[in-house]
Design an enzyme around this catalytic site. Structure first.
Site, short mmCIF file in Angstrom:
data_model
loop_
_atom_site.label_atom_id
_atom_site.label_comp_id
_atom_site.label_asym_id
_atom_site.label_seq_id
_atom_site.Cartn_x
_atom_site.Cartn_y
_atom_site.Cartn_z
N LYS A 117 1.02 3.93 -3.13
CA LYS A 117 0.65 5.33 -2.92
C LYS A 117 1.83 6.27 -3.19
O LYS A 117 1.65 7.38 -3.69
CB LYS A 117 0.10 5.54 -1.51
N TYR A 177 0.83 -1.20 0.00
CA TYR A 177 0.00 0.00 0.00
C TYR A 177 0.87 1.26 0.00
O TYR A 177 0.63 2.19 -0.77
CB TYR A 177 -0.91 -0.02 1.23
#
Length: 198
Positions: free
Chosen positions: A116, A112
């Site tokens: 991002k 994640y």
């Protein structure tokens, strides 16, 4: 016309409402990540948009391949296609969503955080490439937002509500409506020279 992905999430819903309040026609597919991994050029020919807001995210518990496929690669495909179409008309606003986890990850969030961080790099690259042609691209990287995803993380013990509040200078969790106000400001048609920022 605006397209908002992640329409079933708390931030997506607030963004849709805020853009509607500003008089925008908003397309918001019901699926929370809008099949961003299968987005096609022909759709944009049929639905010319001036604003793209990417609020979609892979579901909690997704494997790393799906996190990258949805959060980064899907965002890349959608944003680059939208930017190229907007540039032909000389106007566009693209708002991508990153996360505090891009630079302050927690254990178990490597995929994640990396995805991002990639979104933040994509923001800067699109700004450089399409800014001279009237398309502004910016990114919002929220801390803790009082939305279903944060509530789910609190419920399973990934984060602690009191810790999140204590880490927030305002002394409260951000709301989806707070995020939506930032989106509206970044989408403004005035001479706001904000481009390529996170």
């Amino acid at each position: 016309m605006a397209l908002v992905t992640g329409a079933s999430g708390g931030i997506g819903q607030a963004v849709i409402s805020a853009l509607h309040d500003q008089g925008a026609d908003v397309l918001h597919p019901s699926r929370h990540y809008f099949d961003v991994t299968r987005f096609r050029h022909t759709w944009l020919l049929e639905h010319p948009i001036d604003i793209l807001v990417c609020c979609h995210a892979a579901p909690l518990g997704a494997n790393w391949q799906d996190v990258f496929k949805i959060d980064l690669l899907g965002t890349y495909d959608l944003a680059t296609l939208a930017a190229s179409h907007m540039a032909q008309r000389g106007f566009g606003r693209i708002i991508l969503f990153s996360s505090i986890r891009a630079w302050r990850p927690r254990p178990g969030q490597a995929a994640y955080a990396a995805a991002k961080a990639g979104v933040e790099g994509l923001t800067r690259a699109l700004a450089v490439e399409f800014g001279p042609r009237g398309v502004r691209t910016n990114c919002i990287a929220p801390g803790a937002v009082l939305a279903p995803r944060t509530e789910a993380n609190i419920a399973v013990g990934v984060v602690n509500r009191d810790e999140l509040v204590s880490d927030t200078p305002a002394g409260r969790l951000c709301t989806p409506e707070d995020m939506a106000r930032v989106v509206v400001w970044l989408c403004g048609e005035g001479r706001v020279m904000v481009n390529g920022q996170v």
